[in-house]
Enzyme design. Structure first.
Site, PDB file in Angstrom:
ATOM      1  N   SER A  38       0.830  -1.193   0.000  1.00  0.00           N
ATOM      2  CA  SER A  38       0.000   0.000   0.000  1.00  0.00           C
ATOM      3  C   SER A  38       0.873   1.256   0.000  1.00  0.00           C
ATOM      4  O   SER A  38       1.742   1.396  -0.854  1.00  0.00           O
ATOM      5  CB  SER A  38      -0.957  -0.043   1.205  1.00  0.00           C
ATOM      6  OG  SER A  38      -2.009   0.879   1.045  1.00  0.00           O
ATOM      7  N   ASP A 152      -5.830  -3.519  -2.301  1.00  0.00           N
ATOM      8  CA  ASP A 152      -4.743  -3.272  -1.350  1.00  0.00           C
ATOM      9  C   ASP A 152      -4.122  -4.561  -0.802  1.00  0.00           C
ATOM     10  O   ASP A 152      -4.826  -5.452  -0.340  1.00  0.00           O
ATOM     11  CB  ASP A 152      -5.303  -2.454  -0.186  1.00  0.00           C
ATOM     12  CG  ASP A 152      -4.240  -1.823   0.679  1.00  0.00           C
ATOM     13  OD1 ASP A 152      -3.292  -2.527   1.064  1.00  0.00           O
ATOM     14  OD2 ASP A 152      -4.351  -0.619   0.976  1.00  0.00           O
TER      15      ASP A 152
END
Length: 340
Positions: A38, A152
């Site tokens: 991320s 993510d």
């Protein structure tokens, strides 16, 4: 001896990674391998490209308004923000376009939305890999790569220690941005975490108010914002239906009024529920993964005061990253047998 650095997920809190890297380098530690999840992949890509310093200068200059303009709030299907400008900035200024051009071995992790499998990127487009790794569910839209919809990497592997070892690291530093979101910490600091989640909701409420203000004026964003919005995003401002997305997201969840009590907590908005759930999920998954594959040195900045959308507080976040290294500097020197 090769040293690896695993940069964890955590939205805006990821700017703390910059301070961690700066402090480690000041201790004389040379990082050979970088992995990220991320926001950790965003910072990691810049670091592996040798462009951490300009990234640091840029993020420290951001204001709240500029963050709103960069994110493209309410302008994209599949997520509350498009993030197009954020990744364009990475591509143009802070990272090379392909993995083979990077100065250090680098890997980013994402999650296959339909199979639930971890997807690791070590070749191909760096920017696409980072976009997929940063696709926070509900916030950023999923990214399609090789006929797979990706979100993510924090859903399955928030701090990719295993990737560092796969790339050949002998010693792994892991930066966990979720230390303040463990169950015991949430219980001890419940009021602070309530305030923290509210910050995210407030950010989008201010964004909604700004969009409505543009429509009332019947004009495009002012000069300060327009330089951060591309033509495609400025055109999207004309779509009034986008405002409904923010209104619904900021609406309070209906509460059960059958047993009202004076001590009842205020009902959370959809955004409160989303951001709070993501914090809990990330904290628990991180704890499990680090227990199963522990790093040699764990660095945990204290970040409970920072909301997930407070990208404009970069200077404070970078400083806390530096402080988190200073707190365990003696331990690091001892484990690496560094001279004082």
């Amino acid at each position: 001896m090769k040293i690896g650095l695993a940069l964890g997920s955590g939205a805006s809190r990821g700017w703390a990674h910059i301070g961690v890297i700066q402090a480690l380098e000041e201790l004389g530690i040379e990082i050979d391998i970088v992995t990220g999840c991320s926001i950790g992949s965003y910072v990691g890509a810049a670091y592996a490209s040798g462009k951490l310093a300009p990234l640091a200068e840029w993020v420290k200059s951001l204001t709240e308004w500029q963050v709103f303009a960069l994110m493209g709030v309410g302008f994209y299907r599949g997520g509350l923000v498009s993030g197009l400008k954020v990744f364009k900035a990475l591509e143009d200024n802070f990272a090379f376009d392909t993995f083979d051009k990077l100065h250090k071995p680098f890997a980013a992790v994402a999650t296959d939305l339909y199979s639930g499998r971890e997807v690791d990127f070590t070749q191909g487009s760096v920017i696409q890999a980072v976009r997929a790794s940063c696709a926070i569910p509900g916030l950023f839209p999923p990214v399609c790569i090789d006929n797979r919809w990706l979100v993510d990497g924090g859903v399955v592997n928030p701090v990719p220690v295993n990737l560092c070892r796969l790339l050949g690291a002998d010693i792994v530093f892991a930066i966990n941005l979720s230390a303040d979101f463990r169950p015991q910490s949430l219980l001890q600091n419940q009021h602070e975490h309530e305030k923290n989640q509210q910050k995210t909701s407030d950010f989008f409420k201010r964004s909604q108010a700004q969009i409505q203000n543009w429509f009332k004026k019947g004009s495009k964003p002012d000069a300060e914002g327009s330089e951060y919005l591309g033509e495609e995003q400025q055109q999207d401002l004309k779509v009034e239906g986008e405002i409904d997305i923010l209104e619904q997201a900021n609406a309070e969840v209906p509460s059960d009024q059958s047993n009202p009590t004076s001590s009842a907590l205020p009902t959370p908005s959809i955004l409160n529920a989303m951001s709070g759930s993501l914090d809990i999920l990330q904290g628990r998954v991180t704890r499990s993964r680090l227990a199963g594959d522990p790093p040699d040195i764990l660095i945990e900045p204290q970040l409970r005061d920072f909301g997930m959308m407070e990208f404009y507080r970069a200077e404070e976040l970078i400083e806390e990253g530096r402080n988190s290294v200073k707190r365990i500097a003696d331990q690091i020197k001892y484990q690496l047998r560094l001279s004082n």
